[in-house]
Every structure is written in structure tokens, then in C-alpha cells.
Design a protein around this motif. Structure first.
Motif, mmCIF file in Angstrom:
data_model
loop_
_atom_site.group_PDB
_atom_site.id
_atom_site.type_symbol
_atom_site.label_atom_id
_atom_site.label_comp_id
_atom_site.label_asym_id
_atom_site.label_seq_id
_atom_site.Cartn_x
_atom_site.Cartn_y
_atom_site.Cartn_z
ATOM 1 N N LYS A 1 0.858 -1.185 0.000
ATOM 2 C CA LYS A 1 0.000 0.000 0.000
ATOM 3 C C LYS A 1 0.891 1.231 0.000
ATOM 4 N N GLU A 2 0.287 2.384 -0.281
ATOM 5 C CA GLU A 2 1.046 3.636 -0.311
ATOM 6 C C GLU A 2 0.485 4.596 0.727
ATOM 7 N N TRP A 3 1.395 5.372 1.316
ATOM 8 C CA TRP A 3 1.046 6.263 2.423
ATOM 9 C C TRP A 3 1.807 7.584 2.291
ATOM 10 N N HIS A 4 1.244 8.670 2.837
ATOM 11 C CA HIS A 4 2.038 9.868 3.097
ATOM 12 C C HIS A 4 3.029 9.476 4.199
ATOM 13 N N ALA A 5 4.223 10.037 4.198
ATOM 14 C CA ALA A 5 5.202 9.723 5.244
ATOM 15 C C ALA A 5 4.624 10.051 6.623
ATOM 16 N N GLU A 6 3.905 11.163 6.730
ATOM 17 C CA GLU A 6 3.351 11.568 8.018
ATOM 18 C C GLU A 6 2.120 10.735 8.425
ATOM 19 N N CYS A 7 1.535 9.988 7.513
ATOM 20 C CA CYS A 7 0.374 9.138 7.829
ATOM 21 C C CYS A 7 0.772 7.716 8.213
ATOM 22 N N PHE A 8 2.000 7.313 7.860
ATOM 23 C CA PHE A 8 2.441 5.955 8.177
ATOM 24 C C PHE A 8 2.972 5.952 9.600
ATOM 25 N N ARG A 9 2.078 5.672 10.574
ATOM 26 C CA ARG A 9 2.380 5.778 12.001
ATOM 27 C C ARG A 9 1.969 4.514 12.750
ATOM 28 N N CYS A 10 2.584 4.348 13.922
ATOM 29 C CA CYS A 10 2.237 3.252 14.826
ATOM 30 C C CYS A 10 0.803 3.451 15.325
ATOM 31 N N ALA A 11 0.004 2.398 15.295
ATOM 32 C CA ALA A 11 -1.382 2.474 15.747
ATOM 33 C C ALA A 11 -1.491 2.701 17.252
ATOM 34 N N GLU A 12 -0.431 2.450 17.997
ATOM 35 C CA GLU A 12 -0.455 2.618 19.454
ATOM 36 C C GLU A 12 0.115 3.959 19.901
ATOM 37 N N CYS A 13 1.403 4.177 19.643
ATOM 38 C CA CYS A 13 2.068 5.381 20.172
ATOM 39 C C CYS A 13 2.083 6.539 19.174
ATOM 40 N N ARG A 14 1.660 6.270 17.945
ATOM 41 C CA ARG A 14 1.556 7.270 16.883
ATOM 42 C C ARG A 14 2.896 7.783 16.356
ATOM 43 N N CYS A 15 4.016 7.131 16.694
ATOM 44 C CA CYS A 15 5.314 7.556 16.156
ATOM 45 C C CYS A 15 5.337 7.249 14.651
ATOM 46 N N GLN A 16 6.086 8.075 13.896
ATOM 47 C CA GLN A 16 6.218 7.813 12.469
ATOM 48 C C GLN A 16 7.046 6.560 12.250
ATOM 49 N N LEU A 17 6.636 5.743 11.288
ATOM 50 C CA LEU A 17 7.308 4.465 11.049
ATOM 51 C C LEU A 17 8.227 4.482 9.834
ATOM 52 N N ARG A 18 8.248 5.550 9.089
ATOM 53 C CA ARG A 18 9.102 5.626 7.904
ATOM 54 C C ARG A 18 10.554 5.361 8.294
ATOM 55 N N GLY A 19 11.158 4.336 7.689
ATOM 56 C CA GLY A 19 12.553 3.995 7.956
ATOM 57 C C GLY A 19 12.773 3.187 9.221
ATOM 58 N N LYS A 20 11.711 2.798 9.918
ATOM 59 C CA LYS A 20 11.840 2.036 11.165
ATOM 60 C C LYS A 20 11.258 0.639 10.993
ATOM 61 N N SER A 21 11.640 -0.255 11.904
ATOM 62 C CA SER A 21 11.043 -1.592 11.927
ATOM 63 C C SER A 21 9.606 -1.472 12.396
ATOM 64 N N PHE A 22 8.717 -2.235 11.758
ATOM 65 C CA PHE A 22 7.325 -2.250 12.185
ATOM 66 C C PHE A 22 6.769 -3.655 12.020
ATOM 67 N N PHE A 23 5.642 -3.895 12.661
ATOM 68 C CA PHE A 23 5.006 -5.213 12.645
ATOM 69 C C PHE A 23 3.513 -5.039 12.416
ATOM 70 N N THR A 24 2.897 -6.076 11.910
ATOM 71 C CA THR A 24 1.450 -6.110 11.785
ATOM 72 C C THR A 24 0.927 -7.017 12.884
ATOM 73 N N THR A 25 -0.001 -6.518 13.689
ATOM 74 C CA THR A 25 -0.552 -7.298 14.787
ATOM 75 C C THR A 25 -1.544 -8.332 14.254
ATOM 76 N N LYS A 26 -1.961 -9.225 15.133
ATOM 77 C CA LYS A 26 -2.919 -10.265 14.750
ATOM 78 C C LYS A 26 -4.212 -9.663 14.222
ATOM 79 N N ASP A 27 -4.571 -8.481 14.720
ATOM 80 C CA ASP A 27 -5.809 -7.847 14.260
ATOM 81 C C ASP A 27 -5.579 -6.872 13.105
ATOM 82 N N GLY A 28 -4.362 -6.895 12.501
ATOM 83 C CA GLY A 28 -4.097 -6.126 11.290
ATOM 84 C C GLY A 28 -3.579 -4.713 11.486
ATOM 85 N N ARG A 29 -3.357 -4.286 12.719
ATOM 86 C CA ARG A 29 -2.825 -2.942 12.944
ATOM 87 C C ARG A 29 -1.317 -2.929 12.727
ATOM 88 N N VAL A 30 -0.784 -1.790 12.309
ATOM 89 C CA VAL A 30 0.658 -1.622 12.122
ATOM 90 C C VAL A 30 1.203 -0.924 13.360
#
Length: 184
Positions: free
Chosen positions: A21-50
Motif C-alpha cells: 500500500k502507499e502512504w504519506h510519510a506523516e500518515c504511516f504511524r504506529c497504531a499505538e504510540c503514533r510515532c512515524q514508522l518511515r525507515g523504522k522496523s514495524f510489525f502487523t498485529t494479529k488484528d491487522g494494525r501496524v
């Protein structure tokens, strides 16, 4: 023009492509803490959140049966529960078991000495200890690895995905199989 997965607006400028999928850099954020994820490690949870790596460990990792904190790296699996190695101790003396094994009474672990005194009137009891490698079902020699409540030859205790040796390394327990931190 591409459309952002989060805000559904047209993307101009920097595009983050993740999860097909494609995102604005400022929209690609952690669903919990809201930190930007661009260039960082991220995971998809069992319920589909990033989520970011920190929040993944907090919300998705196994919880220790004693302290309830996330258990990552080396995990002791015993009594159908997950434990930090330093949290899996005798229910009476609170000392770690080491390679001596443990006894169970009322779903609680005890060292051999305390079990004898508390439940057997001080009489000697036999601690069942496997001398067979969990990885290959062959007899263990003078050196073995104790991990995940099992005994292994050092050459048999390997990541179940990439087959790298895990003896002395951090690992994850995925459904009863050791997996290195790179593959986990």
C-alpha cells in the motif's frame, strides 16, 4: 496519482510503500504510540494494525507467568506457561532450577530438596530428566543445551527457519520451536 491508505488523499511528494500500500510519510504511524514508522522496523498485529517494534513487544509478545512483563529473547516454557529464565524459580525457596529439574505440586514448581521436605517427609524422590535430545531423539553426550524446557545437542538447537545455531544466542519460542531474532 497514488492515494494514501490512511487519509485517502492524493499523495504528492514523499511516498511510503509498505504492506503493498502507499502512504504519506506523516500518515504511516504506529497504531499505538503514533510515532512515524518511515525507515523504522514495524510489525502487523494479529488484528491487522501496524505498530512499532516497541509496542509490538509490549502488546503481542508472550507474557511471563510470574511478572506479567513481555518475554522476548530466551523463554522458559514450563507448566503450559511462558517465563523469563530468572522468574522460573522454586515456589518455596525462590531459587532457579538450573539443570536439576523440578517437581510439580498443585501446578506449582518446586526444587527436588523442597519437594522432598514439604511433600515426601524428607524422602528421596526421583526427578525425571530426559537424556534424549529433543531435536534428534538421540542420546545426549556430556554437553547439551537446556532451552524451552527441553534438552538439545548444541548442534541440534538451531533456528527452525534459517537453521543457524542458537546455543548462547537470544531466540524466540514460536509454537514450541526455537527461532532466531533475525527470523522471529
Amino acid at each position: 496519482m497514488p492515494v494514501c491508505e490512511k487519509c485517502k488523499k492524493t499523495i504528492t511528494g514523499t511516498i511510503v510503500t509498505a504492506l503493498d500500500k502507499e502512504w504519506h510519510a506523516e500518515c504511516f504511524r504506529c497504531a499505538e504510540c503514533r510515532c512515524q514508522l518511515r525507515g523504522k522496523s514495524f510489525f502487523t498485529t494479529k488484528d491487522g494494525r501496524v505498530v512499532c517494534e516497541t509496542d509490538y513487544k509490549i502488546f503481542e509478545a508472550a507474557r511471563c507467568a510470574k511478572c506479567y512483563e513481555s518475554v522476548t529473547g530466551e523463554i522458559v516454557t514450563a507448566l503450559d506457561k511462558k517465563w523469563h529464565p530468572h522468574c522460573f524459580v522454586c515456589n518455596h525457596c525462590r531459587k532457579p532450577f538450573g539443570g536439576d529439574g523440578f517437581m510439580v505440586k498443585d501446578d506449582k514448581p518446586y526444587c527436588k530438596k523442597d519437594y522432598q521436605v514439604l511433600f515426601c517427609g524428607g524422602k528421596d524422590v526421583k526427578v525425571v530428566s530426559s537424556d534424549i535430545c529433543y531435536g534428534c531423539d538421540q542420546k545426549l553426550g556430556s554437553k547439551w543445551v537446556e532451552a524451552m524446557n527441553q534438552n538439545w545437542h548444541p548442534d541440534c538447537f538451531v533456528c527452525q527457519k534459517c537453521r543457524e545455531k542458537l546455543s548462547g544466542e537470544k531466540f524466540y519460542n514460536e509454537s514450541g520451536k526455537p527461532v532466531c531474532t533475525k527470523c522471529g
